[in-house]
Design a protein around this motif. Structure first.
Motif, PDB file in Angstrom:
ATOM      1  N   ARG A 149     -33.485  10.709  17.654  1.00 24.60           N
ATOM      2  CA  ARG A 149     -34.489  10.873  18.720  1.00 24.60           C
ATOM      3  C   ARG A 149     -35.728  11.537  18.150  1.00 24.60           C
ATOM      4  NH1 ARG A 149     -32.113  11.480  24.178  1.00 24.60           N
ATOM      5  NH2 ARG A 149     -33.792  12.897  24.671  1.00 24.60           N
ATOM      6  N   GLU A 150     -36.866  11.000  18.529  1.00 27.95           N
ATOM      7  CA  GLU A 150     -38.142  11.602  18.139  1.00 27.95           C
ATOM      8  C   GLU A 150     -38.811  12.147  19.400  1.00 27.95           C
ATOM      9  OE1 GLU A 150     -42.460  10.308  16.243  1.00 27.95           O
ATOM     10  OE2 GLU A 150     -41.053   8.781  16.917  1.00 27.95           O
ATOM     11  N   THR A 151     -39.174  13.415  19.355  1.00 29.16           N
ATOM     12  CA  THR A 151     -39.863  14.000  20.506  1.00 29.16           C
ATOM     13  C   THR A 151     -41.320  13.563  20.500  1.00 29.16           C
ATOM     14  OG1 THR A 151     -38.392  15.906  20.450  1.00 29.16           O
ATOM     15  CG2 THR A 151     -40.446  16.164  21.665  1.00 29.16           C
ATOM     16  N   LEU A 152     -41.756  12.962  21.594  1.00 30.41           N
ATOM     17  CA  LEU A 152     -43.129  12.471  21.695  1.00 30.41           C
ATOM     18  C   LEU A 152     -44.032  13.466  22.416  1.00 30.41           C
ATOM     19  CD1 LEU A 152     -42.352   8.785  22.753  1.00 30.41           C
ATOM     20  CD2 LEU A 152     -42.913   9.615  20.470  1.00 30.41           C
ATOM     21  N   ALA A 153     -43.449  14.236  23.301  1.00 28.02           N
ATOM     22  CA  ALA A 153     -44.236  15.234  24.046  1.00 28.02           C
ATOM     23  C   ALA A 153     -43.297  16.278  24.614  1.00 28.02           C
ATOM     24  CB  ALA A 153     -45.005  14.566  25.185  1.00 28.02           C
ATOM     25  N   ALA A 154     -43.765  17.510  24.673  1.00 25.09           N
ATOM     26  CA  ALA A 154     -43.022  18.592  25.320  1.00 25.09           C
ATOM     27  C   ALA A 154     -44.054  19.553  25.883  1.00 25.09           C
ATOM     28  CB  ALA A 154     -42.100  19.295  24.334  1.00 25.09           C
ATOM     29  N   PHE A 155     -44.073  19.692  27.192  1.00 27.81           N
ATOM     30  CA  PHE A 155     -45.105  20.526  27.814  1.00 27.81           C
ATOM     31  C   PHE A 155     -44.615  21.015  29.180  1.00 27.81           C
ATOM     32  CE2 PHE A 155     -46.588  17.431  30.956  1.00 27.81           C
ATOM     33  CZ  PHE A 155     -46.177  16.222  30.399  1.00 27.81           C
ATOM     34  N   THR A 156     -45.386  21.885  29.793  1.00 28.16           N
ATOM     35  CA  THR A 156     -45.053  22.353  31.142  1.00 28.16           C
ATOM     36  C   THR A 156     -46.240  22.107  32.064  1.00 28.16           C
ATOM     37  OG1 THR A 156     -45.897  24.587  30.746  1.00 28.16           O
ATOM     38  CG2 THR A 156     -43.575  24.213  30.267  1.00 28.16           C
ATOM     39  N   VAL A 157     -45.944  22.000  33.344  1.00 26.22           N
ATOM     40  CA  VAL A 157     -47.016  22.015  34.348  1.00 26.22           C
ATOM     41  C   VAL A 157     -46.646  23.058  35.397  1.00 26.22           C
ATOM     42  CG1 VAL A 157     -47.799  19.627  34.074  1.00 26.22           C
ATOM     43  CG2 VAL A 157     -45.967  20.111  35.696  1.00 26.22           C
TER      44      VAL A 157
END
Lengths: 160, 117
Positions: free
Chosen positions: A16-24
């Motif tokens: 698995r490749e992480t493409l995005a990790a963020f919070t809102v």
């Protein structure tokens, strides 16, 4: 895979490749911010346009549920969003702080009852999410709920 | 990203009243949509046309607002015709079965023709 991005091995041949990790922040309207950010992050995956539109709706609805039901629109409680891709699937995990009730099973809304004012006109979110994705995985405990939206790659779901 | 609050222009066209909507149909759209529908009802048209041509986002709360509007129209015996939906939202209206209770046509011209039929 794009060099320099974090990856992890989840199966024998499935990295698995992480493409995005963020919070809102849990504030009304932020689901659209999450939707656009995920759509931008997964552009390179090569989803067909109709599938990309389904992904955007599913991400927006899942984020909205997390902000509303999980975090009760408390701006101090963020929603965590992570998009990852493997050879087999694209996965978007949306996690809230889990202060609300457990995520129920998706049910098909009764539109006749809603049109006759026997039911609230609301209650479409989870049904829409399930209709948009190839698989919906739900997990969690006392302090969090996670909804994982799964889109299989290299195949088209019948009718979707 | 800024929320694009819904603006609605209400226009009488033959047998129908057209609601030209611009922006997003979400929780913020409740007041604008309710006011516009009330104005349309005041014209006592045969049909109310919802023009989605300039609507770029509808969420589940927006779907609920449309269901509420459709319930009001049915209670007063008015037809509802939707036009200008993108392929994606045609799919959403089909999945939710909104399309069982309102006609979906490509554009305003077809909607006015449908209202007169």
């Amino acid at each position: 895979m794009t060099p320099g991005r974090p990856s992890s091995r989840v199966g024998d041949n499935d990295v698995r490749e992480t493409l995005a990790a963020f919070t809102v922040a849990s504030e009304p309207g932020n689901e659209r911010r999450a939707m656009e950010k995920v759509a931008d992050a997964v552009k390179g995956v090569g989803l067909e346009p109709p599938k990309m539109e389904r992904l955007k709706t599913a991400v927006a609805e899942a984020t909205m549920n997390a902000m509303e039901h999980g975090n009760e629109y408390d701006a101090g409680k963020p929603v965590y969003i992570e998009a990852a891709v493997s050879e087999a699937e694209l996965s978007i995990k949306i996690t809230d702080k889990g202060s609300g009730p457990p995520i129920p099973e998706a049910e098909t809304p009764d539109i006749e009852a809603k049109l006759e004012n026997r039911q609230t006109p609301r209650g479409w979110g989870l049904f829409l999410i399930e209709s948009m994705v190839d698989e919906l995985r739900v997990s969690g405990g006392e302090d969090r709920h996670t909804v994982e939206l799964v889109f299989r790659l290299g195949e088209e779901k019948g009718g979707k | 990203m800024e929320v694009r609050h819904l603006e609605v222009e209400v226009v009488r066209k033959d047998e129908a009243v057209v609601l030209h909507m611009k922006g997003e149909i979400n929780g913020f759209a409740q007041e604008a949509l309710a006011e516009a529908y009330e104005k349309a009802e005041g014209e006592s048209p045969e049909a109310v046309v919802l023009d989605f041509t300039e609507v770029d986002y509808i969420n589940s709360t927006g779907i609920a607002l449309i269901v509420g509007l459709l319930a009001k129209a049915r209670a007063s015996g008015r037809r509802v015709i939707a036009c200008g939906l993108s392929d994606h939202y045609v799919e959403i209206f089909t999945i939710t079965r909104l399309s069982d209770f309102m006609s979906l046509v490509p554009d305003e011209e077809n909607a006015i023709r449908e209202a007169a039929s």
